[in-house]
Design an enzyme around this catalytic site. Structure first.
Site, mmCIF file in Angstrom:
data_model
loop_
_atom_site.group_PDB
_atom_site.id
_atom_site.type_symbol
_atom_site.label_atom_id
_atom_site.label_comp_id
_atom_site.label_asym_id
_atom_site.label_seq_id
_atom_site.Cartn_x
_atom_site.Cartn_y
_atom_site.Cartn_z
ATOM 1 N N HIS A 72 0.796 -1.374 0.620
ATOM 2 C CA HIS A 72 -0.272 0.206 0.068
ATOM 3 C C HIS A 72 0.831 1.129 -0.321
ATOM 4 O O HIS A 72 1.693 1.110 0.805
ATOM 5 C CB HIS A 72 -0.978 0.277 1.105
ATOM 6 C CG HIS A 72 -1.914 -0.950 0.791
ATOM 7 N ND1 HIS A 72 -3.270 -0.431 1.762
ATOM 8 C CD2 HIS A 72 -2.298 -1.713 0.221
ATOM 9 C CE1 HIS A 72 -4.333 -1.388 1.471
ATOM 10 N NE2 HIS A 72 -3.842 -2.394 0.461
ATOM 11 N N TYR A 201 -8.781 5.521 8.088
ATOM 12 C CA TYR A 201 -8.920 6.000 9.566
ATOM 13 C C TYR A 201 -10.313 7.124 9.286
ATOM 14 O O TYR A 201 -10.199 7.732 8.880
ATOM 15 C CB TYR A 201 -7.736 6.389 9.935
ATOM 16 C CG TYR A 201 -7.104 5.312 9.765
ATOM 17 C CD1 TYR A 201 -6.215 4.747 8.761
ATOM 18 C CD2 TYR A 201 -6.450 4.666 10.811
ATOM 19 C CE1 TYR A 201 -5.487 3.475 8.656
ATOM 20 C CE2 TYR A 201 -5.179 3.789 11.409
ATOM 21 C CZ TYR A 201 -4.779 3.411 10.627
ATOM 22 O OH TYR A 201 -3.674 2.370 10.488
ATOM 23 N N PRO A 293 -3.903 0.296 19.268
ATOM 24 C CA PRO A 293 -3.547 0.190 17.156
ATOM 25 C C PRO A 293 -3.389 1.159 16.208
ATOM 26 O O PRO A 293 -4.258 1.097 15.284
ATOM 27 C CB PRO A 293 -4.437 -1.093 17.220
ATOM 28 C CG PRO A 293 -5.875 -1.412 18.628
ATOM 29 C CD PRO A 293 -5.039 0.120 19.215
ATOM 30 N N LYS A 297 1.579 0.185 14.967
ATOM 31 C CA LYS A 297 3.005 -0.188 15.838
ATOM 32 C C LYS A 297 3.107 -0.669 16.450
ATOM 33 O O LYS A 297 4.330 -1.266 16.282
ATOM 34 C CB LYS A 297 3.270 1.251 15.837
ATOM 35 C CG LYS A 297 3.215 2.470 15.096
ATOM 36 C CD LYS A 297 4.057 2.513 13.876
ATOM 37 C CE LYS A 297 4.481 4.230 13.043
ATOM 38 N NZ LYS A 297 4.907 3.313 11.801
ATOM 39 N N TYR A 385 4.175 7.412 9.815
ATOM 40 C CA TYR A 385 3.082 5.723 9.638
ATOM 41 C C TYR A 385 4.053 4.713 8.317
ATOM 42 O O TYR A 385 3.769 3.192 9.137
ATOM 43 C CB TYR A 385 1.933 6.193 8.556
ATOM 44 C CG TYR A 385 1.108 5.555 8.507
ATOM 45 C CD1 TYR A 385 0.142 5.270 9.019
ATOM 46 C CD2 TYR A 385 0.947 4.085 7.462
ATOM 47 C CE1 TYR A 385 -0.743 4.336 9.651
ATOM 48 C CE2 TYR A 385 0.128 3.629 7.585
ATOM 49 C CZ TYR A 385 -0.665 3.258 8.607
ATOM 50 O OH TYR A 385 -1.619 1.982 8.230
HETATM 51 C C1 PHB Z 1 -5.693 -4.240 11.078
HETATM 52 O O1 PHB Z 1 -6.058 -4.807 9.466
HETATM 53 O O2 PHB Z 1 -5.852 -5.532 12.396
HETATM 54 C C2 PHB Z 1 -4.842 -3.187 11.753
HETATM 55 C C3 PHB Z 1 -4.845 -2.264 10.880
HETATM 56 C C4 PHB Z 1 -3.761 -0.842 10.876
HETATM 57 C C5 PHB Z 1 -3.737 -0.339 12.195
HETATM 58 C C6 PHB Z 1 -4.777 -0.990 13.743
HETATM 59 C C7 PHB Z 1 -5.354 -2.380 12.686
HETATM 60 O O3 PHB Z 1 -3.715 0.665 12.884
#
Ligand code: PHB
Ligand code: APR
Length: 397
Positions: A72, A201, A293, A297, A385
């Protein structure tokens, strides 16, 4: 039993360290409390930074990730009905992330370990650490009702947040930094096509939501829920309807729902222990630190700890450089704190806080708006990120 490095825990930290050490000719044995199937049954995150991708390749376990993982080069922030694309590649000089589940990373590492014949003792009870400050530390544990002893040079505590390694260090030798957030994430795994090509997000008045994926046919979605919420109270219908209500209209309309394969609630916490070494014991991954989460990280910090300890141990065994061991904790903690800061910041930017007043909400909204509207702001988001660089263990290394 005797080995050079005794590793406690067969999660991603322990397995990756074991694989790298094995490739470098350093003997190691992993002692794990659960069965391999139990470890593989845990659904965790799935965003790998470039540094971790390269480390997995170096460990010889990158083939399936390279074939099946989804590179990505950006992600989206959704708020106020807007969708803002963060172009990771353009903002970081070509870097990105790899979408590949932690479960798959673990599966690949377990297969590689089995293929090379390195020993993992599963279902080991009552692991205890002994003589950590001496030159002859050892572990004891129970297997099939019998007490066994494992002598070693060093112990790697890769046994997660609830593990025994950190608890074996005298409390007065450690400093703990912690923040518990007043909410959790309810996650659903489903065999449905992703709603968007990229991760989304979303900040919403009803709370945060995240659209993630594991493959072109498997999705992982999350909604922020109260800290006291119970997963039994969330039917699939309730979950999908709550998720839709938090997404911009075009995404909500396009969302494909389906039966959940897994559904669970995870609390959000920031946690760091200092230092990460006590005599011959080194803490790695979740045993030493937890991040919420939001920045993806957790797994990546485990990988950078592994890289640091592996590069130090390689020099210890090949060149007698035991002077480097005392650098482990400082090198790790500098990078950990930056990821702690980023994860805390992303969390505070995107979640609904129960005690937040009208002023705080406007500030939060404005902060998000400011970061996405400024090239400098977007760059700060992007460089964190994709993951900050790994620090070398020596200046000239
Ligand atoms: C996930 O795919 O479980 C996931 C992806 C991004 C995040 C947290 C969890 O920031
Ligand atoms: N004895 C032996 N093994 C133990 C003990 C113990 N007393 N306590 C825990 N373990 C095992 C657990 O069963 C687990 O398999 O240690 C392992 C720890 O694995 P993880 O919790 O996955 O931690 P880690 O390997 O550091 O993985 C990094 O980053 O943010 C996270 O989701 C991410 O889990 C991932 C973590």
């Amino acid at each position: 039993m005797k080995t050079q490095v005794a590793i406690i825990g067969a999660g991603p930290s322990g397995l990756l360290l074991g694989q790298l050490l094995h490739k470098a000719g350093i003997a190691n044995i992993i002692i794990e409390r659960q069965s391999a199937d139990y470890v593989l049954g845990r659904i965790r995150a799935g965003v790998l930074e470039q540094g971790m991708v390269e480390l997995l390749r170096e460990a010889g376990v990158g083939a399936r990730m390279d074939a099946e993982g989804l590179p990505h080069s950006g992600f989206e922030l959704a708020f106020d009905g807007r969708r803002e694309h963060i172009d990771l590649k353009a903002l970081t000089g070509g870097k990105g992330v790899m979408i590949y589940g932690q479960t798959e990373v673990t599966r690949d590492l377990m297969a590689a370990r089995q293929a090379c014949g390195a020993v993992t003792v599963y279902q080991a009870d009552n692991v205890r650490l002994h003589d950590l400050k001496s030159e002859r530390p050892y572990l004891t544990f129970e297997k099939n009702g019998e007490i066994q002893r494992l002598d070693c040079d060093y112990i790697a505590g890769c046994d997660g947040y609830h593990g025994i390694a950190r608890q074996s260090i005298p409390a007065q030798a450690l400093k703990i930094f912690e923040r518990v957030y007043p909410f959790g994430w309810l996650g659903v795994l489903a065999d449905t096509p992703p709603v968007s090509d990229e991760l989304v997000y979303a900040r919403h008045e009803r709370g945060f939501a995240l659209c993630s994926m594991r493959s072109p046919t498997r999705t992982r979605y999350y909604v922020q829920v109260g800290a006291e919420e119970k997963v039994e109270d969330w039917s699939d219908e309730r979950f999908w309807s709550e998720l839709k209500s938090r997404l911009p209209a075009d995404l909500a309309e396009r969302l494909v729902t389906g039966p959940s394969i897994e559904k669970s609630i995870a609390p959000l916490r920031s946690f760091v222990v200092e230092p990460m070494q006590y005599g011959t014991l080194f803490l790695l991954g979740d045993a030493a630190h937890i991040v919420p989460p939001t920045g993806a990280k957790g797994l990546n910090l485990a990988a950078s700890d592994v890289s640091t300890l592996y590069n130090i141990l390689r020099k210890v065994y090949a060149e007698g450089r035991s002077d480097l061991l005392e650098r482990y904790s400082q090198i790790c903690l500098r990078r950990i704190w930056k990821a702690e800061r980023f994860s805390w910041w992303m969390t505070s930017l995107l979640h609904r806080f129960p005690d937040s007043d009208a002023f705080s909400q406007r500030i939060q909204q404005t902060e998000l708006e400011y970061y996405v509207s400024s090239e400098a702001g977007r760059t700060v988001l992007a460089e964190n990120y994709v993951g900050l660089p790994y620090e070398p263990i020596e200046e000239d290394a």
